[in-house]
Design an enzyme around this catalytic site. Structure first.
Site, short mmCIF file in Angstrom:
data_model
loop_
_atom_site.label_atom_id
_atom_site.label_comp_id
_atom_site.label_asym_id
_atom_site.label_seq_id
_atom_site.Cartn_x
_atom_site.Cartn_y
_atom_site.Cartn_z
N HIS A 60 -3.39 3.05 -5.62
CA HIS A 60 -3.89 1.72 -5.28
C HIS A 60 -4.01 0.83 -6.52
O HIS A 60 -4.14 -0.39 -6.39
CB HIS A 60 -5.24 1.82 -4.57
CG HIS A 60 -5.49 0.71 -3.60
ND1 HIS A 60 -4.70 0.50 -2.49
CD2 HIS A 60 -6.43 -0.28 -3.59
CE1 HIS A 60 -5.16 -0.55 -1.83
NE2 HIS A 60 -6.19 -1.05 -2.47
N ARG A 67 0.84 -1.19 0.00
CA ARG A 67 0.00 0.00 0.00
C ARG A 67 0.88 1.25 0.00
O ARG A 67 2.04 1.19 0.39
CB ARG A 67 -0.91 0.01 1.23
CG ARG A 67 -1.87 -1.17 1.28
CD ARG A 67 -2.67 -1.15 2.58
NE ARG A 67 -3.66 -2.23 2.61
CZ ARG A 67 -3.42 -3.46 3.05
NH1 ARG A 67 -2.20 -3.77 3.50
NH2 ARG A 67 -4.36 -4.38 3.05
N LYS A 99 -1.58 -2.79 7.71
CA LYS A 99 -2.83 -2.45 8.41
C LYS A 99 -2.97 -3.32 9.66
O LYS A 99 -2.56 -4.47 9.68
CB LYS A 99 -4.02 -2.66 7.48
CG LYS A 99 -4.11 -1.66 6.35
CD LYS A 99 -5.29 -1.94 5.43
CE LYS A 99 -6.61 -1.73 6.11
NZ LYS A 99 -7.76 -1.91 5.18
N TYR A 108 -10.15 -7.86 -5.60
CA TYR A 108 -9.08 -7.13 -6.28
C TYR A 108 -8.86 -7.61 -7.71
O TYR A 108 -8.04 -7.05 -8.42
CB TYR A 108 -7.77 -7.29 -5.50
CG TYR A 108 -7.60 -6.30 -4.38
CD1 TYR A 108 -6.76 -5.20 -4.50
CD2 TYR A 108 -8.28 -6.46 -3.18
CE1 TYR A 108 -6.60 -4.29 -3.48
CE2 TYR A 108 -8.12 -5.56 -2.14
CZ TYR A 108 -7.29 -4.48 -2.29
OH TYR A 108 -7.14 -3.58 -1.27
N HIS A 139 -4.05 -10.77 3.03
CA HIS A 139 -5.46 -10.62 3.37
C HIS A 139 -5.87 -11.76 4.30
O HIS A 139 -5.54 -12.92 4.04
CB HIS A 139 -6.35 -10.67 2.12
CG HIS A 139 -6.27 -9.44 1.28
ND1 HIS A 139 -6.39 -9.45 -0.10
CD2 HIS A 139 -6.09 -8.13 1.62
CE1 HIS A 139 -6.28 -8.23 -0.56
NE2 HIS A 139 -6.11 -7.41 0.45
N ARG A 148 -1.40 -1.89 -6.52
CA ARG A 148 -1.72 -3.05 -5.67
C ARG A 148 -2.78 -3.92 -6.35
O ARG A 148 -2.66 -5.16 -6.35
CB ARG A 148 -2.22 -2.57 -4.31
CG ARG A 148 -2.61 -3.70 -3.35
CD ARG A 148 -2.81 -3.16 -1.94
NE ARG A 148 -3.40 -4.13 -1.04
CZ ARG A 148 -2.71 -5.08 -0.42
NH1 ARG A 148 -1.42 -5.19 -0.61
NH2 ARG A 148 -3.32 -5.93 0.41
#
Length: 281
Positions: free
Chosen positions: A230, A130, A154, A264, A255, A233
């Site tokens: 983004h 990210r 994250k 995605y 994830h 990614r």
């Protein structure tokens, strides 16, 4: 999130109050329902509606911890759902040829920005990290022998990202340039990417997330496309799904839910048509 909460307060009639002055503990389920309805009427997407509702839920949870509302009131407030539905992804799948064009555009730039931007694009696309992770990278987190980077992702999670050799070549070229440009042998700043001011002056300041947006936009304009950070990614995850499978993509994207990884996948309609066309009788 601060902006979302201030916008929420304005919509609920507290536009004359500062964010910390809003009596959040006095809100009722009807206020949240009215907010969701107003967002729907104004054309906001379901994802944005969820963002607003989740912001309020965080405030309500804290109000309950501070004994400003009862558990019964908390449950009533949390029972209000955000707008249902989904929207098609607005993300772009950056093809390999486009990535090469972006890197060529950077290579044609004789300024230090050319080498720095090439390294940033190479890491964003080559690792799927990210933009915030790239901004916070420190030199000590990079292992050149293993071609790996330790990032803080994250949820305050430490992650290991691997990058291809061509990405590390761009990174090394930028670091060599930085060492040459900065005087007194001070070329190895603690952080990885520096802010560059007008006049091509490399500062001793860490690059910002806004700068990553600017780099993606400006380099995209050079090759005739609109690019958001983004998108790198998204394209990384899509390519891994194409070349390997969804499970590998989930692990590389870090994830926890494989359904998030599947979202995605931004392969275009032509690829979907080709998949259907292969169902011959």
């Amino acid at each position: 999130m601060r902006y979302v909460l201030q916008e929420t307060a304005n919509r609920l009639g507290f536009d004359d109050l500062a964010l910390h002055e809003v009596p959040w503990q006095q809100l009722q389920p009807g206020h949240v329902t009215a907010l969701v309805a107003a967002l729907r009427e104004d054309g906001y997407t379901p994802n944005t509606s969820s963002l607003y509702v989740n912001a309020l839920r965080g405030v309500f949870n804290e109000a309950w911890r501070m004994s400003l509302i009862s558990q019964e009131q908390l449950l009533k407030l949390r029972s209000v759902k955000a707008m249902a539905g989904t929207r098609l992804s607005q993300g772009r799948n950056l093809k390999r040829s486009l990535i090469r064009d972006l890197l060529d555009a950077c290579a044609a730039d004789p300024r230090p920005q050319g080498l720095r931007d090439a390294a940033i694009i190479a890491l964003l696309y080559g690792t799927g990290m990210r933009k915030s992770e790239s901004v916070n990278l420190d030199l000590a987190q990079v292992d050149f022998s293993e071609r790996s980077l330790q990032v803080l992702g994250k949820g305050n999670k430490q992650l290991i990202k691997y990058a291809p050799a061509w990405a590390f070549e761009r990174l090394q070229a930028w670091l060599n340039c930085r060492r040459e440009q900065l005087p007194d042998g001070l070329g190895d700043d603690v952080f990885l990417f520096n802010r560059i001011r007008r006049g091509d002056h490399i500062t001793r300041e860490r690059i910002s997330k806004h700068a990553i947006y600017y780099i993606a936009r400006q380099r995209g304009l050079q090759v005739g496309v609109r690019i958001m950070p983004h998108d790198f990614r998204r394209s990384f995850i899509t390519r891994v799904i194409e070349d390997h499978d969804l499970s590998i993509a989930q692990k590389l994207a870090h994830h926890s839910n494989i359904q998030t990884t599947a979202q995605y996948d931004v392969r275009d309609d032509n690829e979907r048509r080709r998949a259907v066309d292969r169902f011959d009788l």
